[in-house]
Design a protein around this motif. Sequence first.
Motif, PDB file in Angstrom:
ATOM      1  N   SER A  74       0.828  -1.216   0.000  1.00  0.00           N
ATOM      2  CA  SER A  74       0.000   0.000   0.000  1.00  0.00           C
ATOM      3  C   SER A  74       0.855   1.256   0.000  1.00  0.00           C
ATOM      4  O   SER A  74       0.572   2.208  -0.738  1.00  0.00           O
ATOM      5  N   LEU A  78       0.785   4.000  -2.853  1.00  0.00           N
ATOM      6  CA  LEU A  78       0.392   5.365  -2.501  1.00  0.00           C
ATOM      7  C   LEU A  78       1.451   6.397  -2.892  1.00  0.00           C
ATOM      8  O   LEU A  78       1.121   7.496  -3.336  1.00  0.00           O
ATOM      9  N   HIS A  92      -6.069   2.559  -0.564  1.00  0.00           N
ATOM     10  CA  HIS A  92      -6.010   3.613  -1.565  1.00  0.00           C
ATOM     11  C   HIS A  92      -5.793   5.010  -0.976  1.00  0.00           C
ATOM     12  O   HIS A  92      -5.668   5.977  -1.717  1.00  0.00           O
ATOM     13  N   ASN A  93      -5.786   5.092   0.352  1.00  0.00           N
ATOM     14  CA  ASN A  93      -5.468   6.355   1.020  1.00  0.00           C
ATOM     15  C   ASN A  93      -4.981   6.040   2.431  1.00  0.00           C
ATOM     16  O   ASN A  93      -5.040   4.884   2.883  1.00  0.00           O
TER      17      ASN A  93
END
Length: 150
Positions: A74, A78, A92-93
């Motif tokens: 991740s 990112l 995703h964040n």
Amino acid sequence: MKQVVEKSRYLAVIGVIGLLIASVAAFGWGLYKTGLLVYEVTTGASAGTSVIVDLVKIVDFFLVATTLLIFAASLYELFITELNVPDWMIAHNLHELKSKLSSMIVLVLAVKFLEEVFLGRNAYDLMLTGVAIAVVAATLIAFSYFGKKD
């Protein structure tokens, strides 16, 4: 100055490498503990509820290792570039990443509580441990739920 700030995103690679190393170590430790448990069970050195506790601990090792791997992937996606991995594996964040961490902490605490139950601690200490874990879990779940940005 703009280029320096834009290129600084590559500093995240340090975290990715550290998380990958930690993930490999955790998978290795889980594999070692699995082998040790299989040896103890087959030789009769371990029996009863201790085997159940050890099995749950092994699941916990692999859960932590998997979470570290998800964090590494991740962070890479990112900050660096897109990866060709299943969508569930990527946050995703940063909020999703923190939520995954919170979920892992809740599960690790649940495993610890289960271990305490099987080890037969006295009822009062078990109750205090359960209440403390419930408060932390509720706080982390609330943080994850109310911290969402739509």
